[in-house]
Design a protein around this motif. Structure first.
Motif, PDB file in Angstrom:
ATOM      1  N   PRO A   5       0.796  -1.217   0.000  1.00 11.74           N
ATOM      2  CA  PRO A   5       0.000   0.000   0.000  1.00 11.74           C
ATOM      3  C   PRO A   5       0.837   1.280   0.000  1.00 11.74           C
ATOM      4  N   TYR A   6       2.056   1.203   0.469  1.00 11.00           N
ATOM      5  CA  TYR A   6       2.903   2.389   0.495  1.00 11.00           C
ATOM      6  C   TYR A   6       4.176   2.175  -0.310  1.00 11.00           C
ATOM      7  N   SER A   7       4.041   1.501  -1.445  1.00  9.34           N
ATOM      8  CA  SER A   7       5.180   1.252  -2.312  1.00  9.34           C
ATOM      9  C   SER A   7       5.504   2.537  -3.078  1.00  9.34           C
ATOM     10  N   ILE A   8       6.781   2.921  -3.093  1.00  8.32           N
ATOM     11  CA  ILE A   8       7.176   4.194  -3.693  1.00  8.32           C
ATOM     12  C   ILE A   8       8.277   3.970  -4.716  1.00  8.32           C
ATOM     13  N   ASP A   9       8.056   4.485  -5.914  1.00  8.63           N
ATOM     14  CA  ASP A   9       9.135   4.596  -6.897  1.00  8.63           C
ATOM     15  C   ASP A   9       9.667   6.013  -6.726  1.00  8.63           C
ATOM     16  N   PRO A  10      10.866   6.189  -6.158  1.00  4.87           N
ATOM     17  CA  PRO A  10      11.348   7.521  -5.782  1.00  4.87           C
ATOM     18  C   PRO A  10      11.354   8.541  -6.916  1.00  4.87           C
ATOM     19  N   THR A  11      11.796   8.147  -8.097  1.00  7.18           N
ATOM     20  CA  THR A  11      11.884   9.101  -9.203  1.00  7.18           C
ATOM     21  C   THR A  11      10.508   9.592  -9.621  1.00  7.18           C
ATOM     22  N   THR A  12       9.584   8.669  -9.811  1.00  6.85           N
ATOM     23  CA  THR A  12       8.231   9.035 -10.212  1.00  6.85           C
ATOM     24  C   THR A  12       7.553   9.856  -9.117  1.00  6.85           C
ATOM     25  N   TYR A  13       7.739   9.445  -7.889  1.00  5.62           N
ATOM     26  CA  TYR A  13       7.123  10.129  -6.750  1.00  5.62           C
ATOM     27  C   TYR A  13       7.578  11.585  -6.666  1.00  5.62           C
ATOM     28  N   LEU A  14       8.886  11.814  -6.741  1.00  2.00           N
ATOM     29  CA  LEU A  14       9.410  13.183  -6.665  1.00  2.00           C
ATOM     30  C   LEU A  14       8.989  14.012  -7.869  1.00  2.00           C
TER      31      LEU A  14
END
Length: 179
Positions: A5-14
């Motif tokens: 539920p809290y999976s983050i792709d850092p590049t896309t997220y930023l």
């Protein structure tokens, strides 16, 4: 495979956050990263990733407990994973029954010592983005400070010489003495 539920792709997220240019950017980023860390820690306690079948699984998640965390960038919602058996509580992040960071506690205690009323204290912390700081919370923080002050005042002074700087400005020139 289901995503956590809290999976983050850092590049896309930023990229998404910077494109939105949200005024609450730091608060949103901090909340997302903290929730990702808690999710990963819960996976380790359970012995398997979120929504993954595994023979090494020792526990199963059972929803979330939402806790407010007061930070320098404002109040954020922390989703603490619940487990079916046992408990999971991030002691490194949250203190049980305490909502303010230690730095914030120090600021509030200092304001208290300088005579800022508990009623005005609520207005002060509201300007920092922290909601509903009660008078009893301010008083409790002041009690903690009173204990620290008392420990300082009653500490033993027999451990050796203490160096200090003395300034004398009465004669028009400063005299520095180290004793």
């Amino acid at each position: 495979m289901a995503a956590a539920p809290y999976s983050i792709d850092p590049t896309t997220y930023l990229d998404e956050l910077l494109a939105q240019a949200s005024p609450d950017l730091m608060r949103e980023m901090l909340q997302g990263f903290i929730n990702q860390i808690l999710s990963t820690q819960a996976d380790q306690v359970c012995g398997a990733d979120y929504a993954t079948t595994s023979e090494s699984r020792t526990n199963v998640r059972n929803g979330y407990r939402h806790r407010d965390l007061d930070t320098r960038v404002g109040t954020i919602d922390v989703a603490v994973p619940k487990l079916r058996t046992g408990s999971f509580f991030p002691d490194w992040l949250l203190e049980r029954r305490t909502r303010a960071e230690r730095a914030l506690t120090t600021v509030i205690a200092t304001c208290y010592l300088k005579g800022v009323s508990t009623r005005r204290m609520n207005d002060l912390v509201a300007s920092l983005g922290i909601n509903n700081l009660s008078k009893s919370q301010v008083s409790e923080m002041a009690k903690d400070l009173d204990c620290m002050v008392e420990d300082f005042r009653t500490r033993p002074l027999d451990t050796g010489p203490y160096l200090y700087v003395s300034c004398d400005a009465l004669t028009g020139s400063s005299v520095f003495r180290v004793r």
